[in-house]
Design an enzyme around this catalytic site. Structure first.
Site, PDB file in Angstrom:
ATOM      1  N   ASP A   1      -4.534   2.025  -8.913  1.00 35.09           N
ATOM      2  CA  ASP A   1      -3.497   1.520  -8.219  1.00 35.09           C
ATOM      3  C   ASP A   1      -2.751   1.815  -7.302  1.00 35.09           C
ATOM      4  O   ASP A   1      -1.279   3.103  -7.644  1.00 35.09           O
ATOM      5  CB  ASP A   1      -2.643   0.758  -8.834  1.00 35.09           C
ATOM      6  CG  ASP A   1      -1.701  -0.481  -8.143  1.00 35.09           C
ATOM      7  OD1 ASP A   1      -1.549  -0.585  -6.962  1.00 35.09           O
ATOM      8  OD2 ASP A   1      -1.233  -1.326  -9.001  1.00 35.09           O
TER       9      ASP A   1
ATOM     10  N   ASN B   1      -9.549   3.675   1.660  1.00 34.26           N
ATOM     11  CA  ASN B   1      -9.447   1.914   1.736  1.00 34.26           C
ATOM     12  C   ASN B   1      -8.985   0.415   1.413  1.00 34.26           C
ATOM     13  O   ASN B   1      -8.150   0.074   2.144  1.00 34.26           O
ATOM     14  CB  ASN B   1     -10.946   1.578   1.505  1.00 34.26           C
ATOM     15  CG  ASN B   1     -11.424   0.572   2.204  1.00 34.26           C
ATOM     16  OD1 ASN B   1     -11.761   0.306   3.237  1.00 34.26           O
ATOM     17  ND2 ASN B   1     -11.399  -0.444   1.085  1.00 34.26           N
TER      18      ASN B   1
ATOM     19  N   TYR C   1       2.496  -4.928   9.685  1.00 34.08           N
ATOM     20  CA  TYR C   1       1.253  -4.863   9.850  1.00 34.08           C
ATOM     21  C   TYR C   1       1.210  -3.623   9.971  1.00 34.08           C
ATOM     22  O   TYR C   1       0.618  -2.238  10.390  1.00 34.08           O
ATOM     23  CB  TYR C   1      -0.026  -5.448   9.523  1.00 34.08           C
ATOM     24  CG  TYR C   1      -1.456  -4.578   9.363  1.00 34.08           C
ATOM     25  CD1 TYR C   1      -1.880  -4.300   8.431  1.00 34.08           C
ATOM     26  CD2 TYR C   1      -1.830  -5.000  10.397  1.00 34.08           C
ATOM     27  CE1 TYR C   1      -3.226  -3.891   7.801  1.00 34.08           C
ATOM     28  CE2 TYR C   1      -3.316  -4.436  10.526  1.00 34.08           C
ATOM     29  CZ  TYR C   1      -4.162  -4.148   9.039  1.00 34.08           C
ATOM     30  OH  TYR C   1      -5.190  -3.278   9.147  1.00 34.08           O
TER      31      TYR C   1
ATOM     32  N   LYS D   1       0.024   0.683  10.318  1.00 29.93           N
ATOM     33  CA  LYS D   1      -1.196   1.492  10.127  1.00 29.93           C
ATOM     34  C   LYS D   1      -0.662   2.480  11.327  1.00 29.93           C
ATOM     35  O   LYS D   1      -1.379   3.909  11.460  1.00 29.93           O
ATOM     36  CB  LYS D   1      -1.915   0.183  11.597  1.00 29.93           C
ATOM     37  CG  LYS D   1      -2.889  -0.629   9.555  1.00 29.93           C
ATOM     38  CD  LYS D   1      -3.187   0.120   8.321  1.00 29.93           C
ATOM     39  CE  LYS D   1      -4.154  -0.178   7.843  1.00 29.93           C
ATOM     40  NZ  LYS D   1      -4.833   0.201   6.705  1.00 29.93           N
TER      41      LYS D   1
ATOM     42  N   THR E   1     -13.622 -10.852   6.279  1.00 32.18           N
ATOM     43  CA  THR E   1     -12.600 -10.350   5.268  1.00 32.18           C
ATOM     44  C   THR E   1     -12.145 -11.340   4.308  1.00 32.18           C
ATOM     45  O   THR E   1     -11.237 -12.736   4.848  1.00 32.18           O
ATOM     46  CB  THR E   1     -13.043  -9.135   4.682  1.00 32.18           C
ATOM     47  OG1 THR E   1     -11.723  -8.838   5.819  1.00 32.18           O
ATOM     48  CG2 THR E   1     -13.623  -7.885   5.682  1.00 32.18           C
TER      49      THR E   1
END
Length: 245
Positions: free
Chosen positions: A59, A86, A163, A167, A198
């Protein structure tokens, strides 16, 4: 046989990345924060005829889980050839810079940024034992600050306040990590898998997990002459494959 650890690999792009690396003869340690889900993913791959795959509980939000995973893997191998960071999360769907609660920022950065650093630091000793170590940080095309200042960019209006910075920070870490390891055999790169359908985006993306995983695998299997310290993105730069930061 080369070895690879993939975080968040029990489904979607991570799972397909595991499959494609198995097809290339790698031994895959399939990282999942839930043991049962990891075992289910491994069972699916074994049913396809792949035997060189094992689940690893990790985790990335929990440093104790990361340390435990490092101990477990260290009992199995002395060399890790590839680390694929990932695991990642989007956070809430409605992300504005002034209204989004700070707890959302902290949660997303914990997974997308701090988790990557902690995992990388935990496994770097095993990676240094490899003659051709590779680190792949799975990022997003939305992490490009240059393109976010270009009104002609097709994703210009997608200003997810949590987000995007997470990144962008991951990209910055990739740059400094690659620079730190520049005089070694390491290849350290950020890879944008593309806007892929996804669970992550409620299957809204036009891309396939097969194509997305292939981009990750390409960076994970770079030869000695491969590039390092790059932001690979076919979406942002279809001609060169290298996105502006």
């Amino acid at each position: 046989m080369k070895t690879v650890l993939i975080t968040g690999a029990n489904k979607s792009i991570g799972f397909e990345t595991a499959r494609q690396l198995l097809q290339q003869g790698y031994f895959v340690y399939l990282g999942s924060r839930d043991l049962k889900k990891g075992q289910q993913a491994v069972s699916e791959l074994q049913a396809e005829g792949f035997s060189n795959v094992e689940p690893i509980v990790i985790d990335v939000d929990d440093i104790e889980s990361i340390k435990a995973a490092r101990e477990v893997l260290g009992q199995k191998i002395n060399v890790l050839d590839v680390l694929i960071n990932n695991a990642g999360i989007l956070g809430t769907m409605d992300q504005t810079p002034l209204e989004t609660d700070i707890s959302v920022f902290k949660q997303v950065f914990e997974t997308n940024f701090f988790g990557v650093i902690e995992v990388t630091q935990a496994f770097i000793d095993l990676l240094k034992q490899s003659p051709e170590p590779r680190i792949v940080n799975v990022t997003s095309g939305l992490g490009s600050l240059t393109l976010h200042n270009d009104p002609s960019w097709r994703y210009y209006t997608v200003k997810a306040a949590v987000y995007v910075p997470s990144k962008a920070a991951l990209n910055a870490y990739t740059i400094v990590l690659a620079h730190n390891l520049r005089d070694t055999p390491f290849k350290v790169n950020a890879v944008d898998p593309g806007y892929t359908a996804t669970d992550f985006n409620h299957h809204s993306g036009p891309g396939t997990v097969e194509d997305a995983a292939a981009r990750v695998v390409k960076a994970a299997t770079l030869g000695p002459d491969g590039l390092t310290g790059q932001f690979f993105s076919d979406d942002n730069a279809p001609e060169t494959g290298i996105s502006p930061w």
